[in-house]
Design a protein around this motif. Structure first.
Motif, PDB file in Angstrom:
ATOM      1  N   GLN A  30       1.166  -1.309  -0.330  1.00 28.35           N
ATOM      2  CA  GLN A  30      -0.072  -0.024  -0.178  1.00 28.35           C
ATOM      3  C   GLN A  30       1.518   1.341  -0.114  1.00 28.35           C
ATOM      4  OE1 GLN A  30      -2.363  -1.195   3.931  1.00 28.35           O
ATOM      5  NE2 GLN A  30      -3.763  -0.913   2.136  1.00 28.35           N
ATOM      6  N   PRO A  31       1.616   1.545  -1.035  1.00 27.15           N
ATOM      7  CA  PRO A  31       2.195   2.582  -0.647  1.00 27.15           C
ATOM      8  C   PRO A  31       1.809   4.304  -1.062  1.00 27.15           C
ATOM      9  CG  PRO A  31       2.040   1.632  -3.550  1.00 27.15           C
ATOM     10  CD  PRO A  31       1.309   1.043  -2.289  1.00 27.15           C
ATOM     11  N   ASP A  32       0.949   4.210  -1.123  1.00 27.95           N
ATOM     12  CA  ASP A  32      -0.495   5.348  -1.167  1.00 27.95           C
ATOM     13  C   ASP A  32      -0.670   5.396   0.294  1.00 27.95           C
ATOM     14  OD1 ASP A  32      -0.282   6.117  -4.027  1.00 27.95           O
ATOM     15  OD2 ASP A  32      -2.111   4.984  -3.970  1.00 27.95           O
ATOM     16  N   GLU A  33      -0.563   4.519   1.069  1.00 26.27           N
ATOM     17  CA  GLU A  33      -0.556   4.991   3.014  1.00 26.27           C
ATOM     18  C   GLU A  33       0.489   4.956   3.370  1.00 26.27           C
ATOM     19  OE1 GLU A  33      -2.274   1.766   5.575  1.00 26.27           O
ATOM     20  OE2 GLU A  33      -0.483   1.035   4.920  1.00 26.27           O
ATOM     21  N   ALA A  34       1.887   4.528   2.745  1.00 26.78           N
ATOM     22  CA  ALA A  34       3.078   5.410   3.501  1.00 26.78           C
ATOM     23  C   ALA A  34       3.421   6.241   2.994  1.00 26.78           C
ATOM     24  CB  ALA A  34       4.423   3.905   2.599  1.00 26.78           C
ATOM     25  N   ARG A  35       3.545   6.989   1.894  1.00 27.33           N
ATOM     26  CA  ARG A  35       3.316   8.180   1.332  1.00 27.33           C
ATOM     27  C   ARG A  35       2.685   9.544   2.217  1.00 27.33           C
ATOM     28  NH1 ARG A  35       2.665   5.985  -4.516  1.00 27.33           N
ATOM     29  NH2 ARG A  35       5.076   5.430  -4.596  1.00 27.33           N
ATOM     30  N   ALA A  36       1.078   9.073   2.812  1.00 28.11           N
ATOM     31  CA  ALA A  36       0.290   9.984   3.156  1.00 28.11           C
ATOM     32  C   ALA A  36       1.077  10.130   4.758  1.00 28.11           C
ATOM     33  CB  ALA A  36      -1.108   9.418   3.359  1.00 28.11           C
ATOM     34  N   THR A  37       1.101   8.687   5.060  1.00 27.09           N
ATOM     35  CA  THR A  37       1.438   8.618   6.893  1.00 27.09           C
ATOM     36  C   THR A  37       2.948   9.625   7.006  1.00 27.09           C
ATOM     37  OG1 THR A  37       0.409   6.207   7.008  1.00 27.09           O
ATOM     38  CG2 THR A  37       1.987   7.193   8.264  1.00 27.09           C
ATOM     39  N   TRP A  38       3.813   9.389   5.731  1.00 27.48           N
ATOM     40  CA  TRP A  38       4.970  10.137   6.652  1.00 27.48           C
ATOM     41  C   TRP A  38       4.858  11.841   5.633  1.00 27.48           C
ATOM     42  CZ3 TRP A  38       6.190   5.119   6.199  1.00 27.48           C
ATOM     43  CH2 TRP A  38       7.847   4.598   6.956  1.00 27.48           C
ATOM     44  N   ALA A  39       3.958  11.783   4.846  1.00 29.11           N
ATOM     45  CA  ALA A  39       3.250  13.569   4.350  1.00 29.11           C
ATOM     46  C   ALA A  39       2.538  13.875   6.034  1.00 29.11           C
ATOM     47  CB  ALA A  39       2.526  13.441   3.246  1.00 29.11           C
ATOM     48  N   ALA A  40       2.480  13.564   5.785  1.00 26.31           N
ATOM     49  CA  ALA A  40       1.368  13.826   7.584  1.00 26.31           C
ATOM     50  C   ALA A  40       2.658  14.415   8.744  1.00 26.31           C
ATOM     51  CB  ALA A  40      -0.073  12.066   8.729  1.00 26.31           C
ATOM     52  N   VAL A  41       3.233  12.897   9.128  1.00 27.42           N
ATOM     53  CA  VAL A  41       3.807  13.214   9.977  1.00 27.42           C
ATOM     54  C   VAL A  41       5.034  14.481   9.447  1.00 27.42           C
ATOM     55  CG1 VAL A  41       6.175  12.467  11.553  1.00 27.42           C
ATOM     56  CG2 VAL A  41       3.514  11.431  10.873  1.00 27.42           C
ATOM     57  N   ALA A  42       5.172  14.587   8.265  1.00 28.99           N
ATOM     58  CA  ALA A  42       5.418  15.829   7.694  1.00 28.99           C
ATOM     59  C   ALA A  42       4.959  17.618   8.055  1.00 28.99           C
ATOM     60  CB  ALA A  42       6.495  16.119   6.690  1.00 28.99           C
ATOM     61  N   ARG A  43       3.802  17.435   7.641  1.00 29.55           N
ATOM     62  CA  ARG A  43       2.822  18.378   7.823  1.00 29.55           C
ATOM     63  C   ARG A  43       2.459  18.515   9.390  1.00 29.55           C
ATOM     64  NH1 ARG A  43      -0.373  16.476   4.924  1.00 29.55           N
ATOM     65  NH2 ARG A  43      -2.033  15.360   6.195  1.00 29.55           N
ATOM     66  N   ALA A  44       2.455  17.640  10.573  1.00 28.66           N
ATOM     67  CA  ALA A  44       2.369  18.062  11.776  1.00 28.66           C
ATOM     68  C   ALA A  44       3.731  18.467  12.317  1.00 28.66           C
ATOM     69  CB  ALA A  44       1.738  16.573  12.659  1.00 28.66           C
ATOM     70  N   VAL A  45       5.175  18.301  12.269  1.00 28.98           N
ATOM     71  CA  VAL A  45       6.020  18.675  12.511  1.00 28.98           C
ATOM     72  C   VAL A  45       6.305  20.446  12.326  1.00 28.98           C
ATOM     73  CG1 VAL A  45       8.192  18.449  11.946  1.00 28.98           C
ATOM     74  CG2 VAL A  45       7.122  16.728  12.649  1.00 28.98           C
ATOM     75  N   VAL A  46       6.107  20.762  10.825  1.00 30.38           N
ATOM     76  CA  VAL A  46       6.363  22.039  10.259  1.00 30.38           C
ATOM     77  C   VAL A  46       5.327  23.165  10.954  1.00 30.38           C
ATOM     78  CG1 VAL A  46       4.908  21.558   8.076  1.00 30.38           C
ATOM     79  CG2 VAL A  46       6.779  22.618   7.662  1.00 30.38           C
ATOM     80  N   GLU A  47       4.075  22.180  10.785  1.00 31.39           N
ATOM     81  CA  GLU A  47       3.502  23.720  12.177  1.00 31.39           C
ATOM     82  C   GLU A  47       4.352  24.357  12.683  1.00 31.39           C
ATOM     83  OE1 GLU A  47       0.944  24.883  11.744  1.00 31.39           O
ATOM     84  OE2 GLU A  47       0.269  23.224   9.624  1.00 31.39           O
ATOM     85  N   PHE A  48       5.053  23.650  13.686  1.00 30.94           N
ATOM     86  CA  PHE A  48       6.390  24.070  14.728  1.00 30.94           C
ATOM     87  C   PHE A  48       7.847  24.748  14.084  1.00 30.94           C
ATOM     88  CE2 PHE A  48       3.519  20.526  16.519  1.00 30.94           C
ATOM     89  CZ  PHE A  48       2.234  21.861  17.578  1.00 30.94           C
ATOM     90  N   GLU A  49       7.517  23.957  13.611  1.00 32.80           N
ATOM     91  CA  GLU A  49       9.814  23.994  13.032  1.00 32.80           C
ATOM     92  C   GLU A  49       9.462  23.141  10.848  1.00 32.80           C
ATOM     93  OE1 GLU A  49      12.344  20.225  14.268  1.00 32.80           O
ATOM     94  OE2 GLU A  49      11.341  21.069  16.206  1.00 32.80           O
ATOM     95  N   PRO A  50      10.977  23.991  10.882  1.00 29.51           N
ATOM     96  CA  PRO A  50      11.602  23.842   9.434  1.00 29.51           C
ATOM     97  C   PRO A  50      11.254  22.450   9.397  1.00 29.51           C
ATOM     98  CG  PRO A  50      12.142  25.971  10.593  1.00 29.51           C
ATOM     99  CD  PRO A  50      11.828  25.259  10.906  1.00 29.51           C
ATOM    100  N   VAL A  51      11.137  21.809   8.583  1.00 25.43           N
ATOM    101  CA  VAL A  51      11.799  20.215   8.545  1.00 25.43           C
ATOM    102  C   VAL A  51      12.861  20.042   7.033  1.00 25.43           C
ATOM    103  CG1 VAL A  51      10.418  18.245   7.545  1.00 25.43           C
ATOM    104  CG2 VAL A  51       9.293  19.705   9.106  1.00 25.43           C
TER     105      VAL A  51
END
Length: 331
Positions: A30-51
């Motif tokens: 399920q490659p789309d699931e993997a990409r969506a999850t990594w992207a979700a983590v990056a999106r959460a982090v970038v609200e607080f600091e550069p990624v």
């Protein structure tokens, strides 16, 4: 002579480093699931600091479509996407940053792993960050250590003393290298990690799913309450060892889910990531358990906002939120 010290995760960050999933078992069926999850983590982090996201050149277009535009993309060849383990461990020499480049050999030469490209990622990230490299002969990963910033380090015997990683090393030699590279003054050895972590795609006992410092002298520790789960006894033993070491232990109960189609799960809230002003916490689709863990984190890290991201796709691939992130401390 330089005197390196690894700051605690809650110290100020300059940025977070991640790697984009582009091949192998991390993408899975399920490659789309993997990409969506990594992207979700990056999106959460970038609200607080550069990624900054390291992306294999073959996956640049896919990453650009998936990632928040605030995430910086840098290209480098990759085998996998677990930045905590393939990236450098950032340290300070006084106020000057540096990056420890551990030897990476696919979590002890796992049969399924490839690491010809990932073994070069730590130096690449250090170059991108503009900091000097501290070369280490120790086979180690960032998920295999946790520090309190005041000289205490948590490790597990089945990682640093793994025959697949460091067959000719004894405890004394490992400790000497941790003193040189991290400024360790006290090393606390846990006997092992959680049960699922010893399956095919596990790390053989990373500490960052078991226990972590949230302040000097205080640790958050995984607790499995189901007596039928193999980690019930494992987690109790770990908590007892930490208390015997003189640490204050805050137990964090696991969610109610105990099994998936492959056997006992290692769902753990310990594998969270502390960012500037926030905590990115693994969620497991259980509102009551997730809320309880979020409340514990809010108490453990006062003044930080706790953000939940569904981490079940990460755990299905052998890791969690902490495993795919790596902090670069502010100089």
């Amino acid at each position: 002579m330089p005197e390196y010290r690894m700051p605690p995760e809650w110290a100020p960050h300059q940025r977070t480093w991640m790697a984009w999933p582009s091949s192998g078992y991390t993408l899975g069926e399920q490659p789309d699931e993997a990409r969506a999850t990594w992207a979700a983590v990056a999106r959460a982090v970038v609200e607080f600091e550069p990624v900054s996201m390291v992306v294999d050149p073959d996956a640049t277009d896919e990453a650009a479509r998936s990632l928040d535009p605030r995430v910086e993309v840098v290209e480098a060849p990759l085998n996998d996407a677990w930045m905590r383990d393939i990236g450098p461990t950032f340290v300070l020499d006084g106020n000057a940053p540096a990056a420890v480049d551990w030897v990476f050999n696919g979590w002890g030469g796992q049969q399924w792993a490839q690491w010809d490209k990932d073994a070069n990622v730590a130096r690449f990230v250090a170059e991108q960050a503009g900091v000097p490299v501290v070369s280490s002969p120790l086979v180690n990963e960032g998920g295999g250590i946790h520090v309190d910033g005041e000289g205490t380090v948590l490790v597990t015997r089945t990682v640093q003393l793994d025959p697949g990683r460091n067959p000719d090393w004894d405890q004394a030699r490992v400790e000497a290298e941790l003193r040189r590279t991290l400024g360790a003054e006290r090393i606390i050895w846990l006997e092992r990690g959680l049960t699922r972590d010893y399956d095919e795609f596990g790390t053989r006992g990373h500490v960052d799913i078991v226990a972590t410092f949230c302040a000097p002298g205080t640790v958050l520790a995984h607790r499995q309450d189901d007596p039928e789960h193999p980690d019930h006894d494992v987690s109790r033993t770990i908590v007892e060892l930490l208390r015997e070491a003189g640490l204050t232990v805050v137990e964090v109960p696991a969610p109610r889910a105990t099994h998936d189609e492959h056997g006992p799960v290692d769902y753990s809230y310990i594998n969270h990531y502390v960012v500037n002003g926030g905590v990115i916490l693994c969620g497991f689709g259980e509102p009551e358990a997730d809320a309880r863990a979020a409340a514990i984190m809010a108490d453990a890290y006062p003044g930080r906002r706790v953000e939940l991201v569904d981490a079940r796709p990460l755990f299905a691939r052998g890791g969690g939120i902490h495993c795919i992130t790596q902090q670069q401390p502010a100089a």
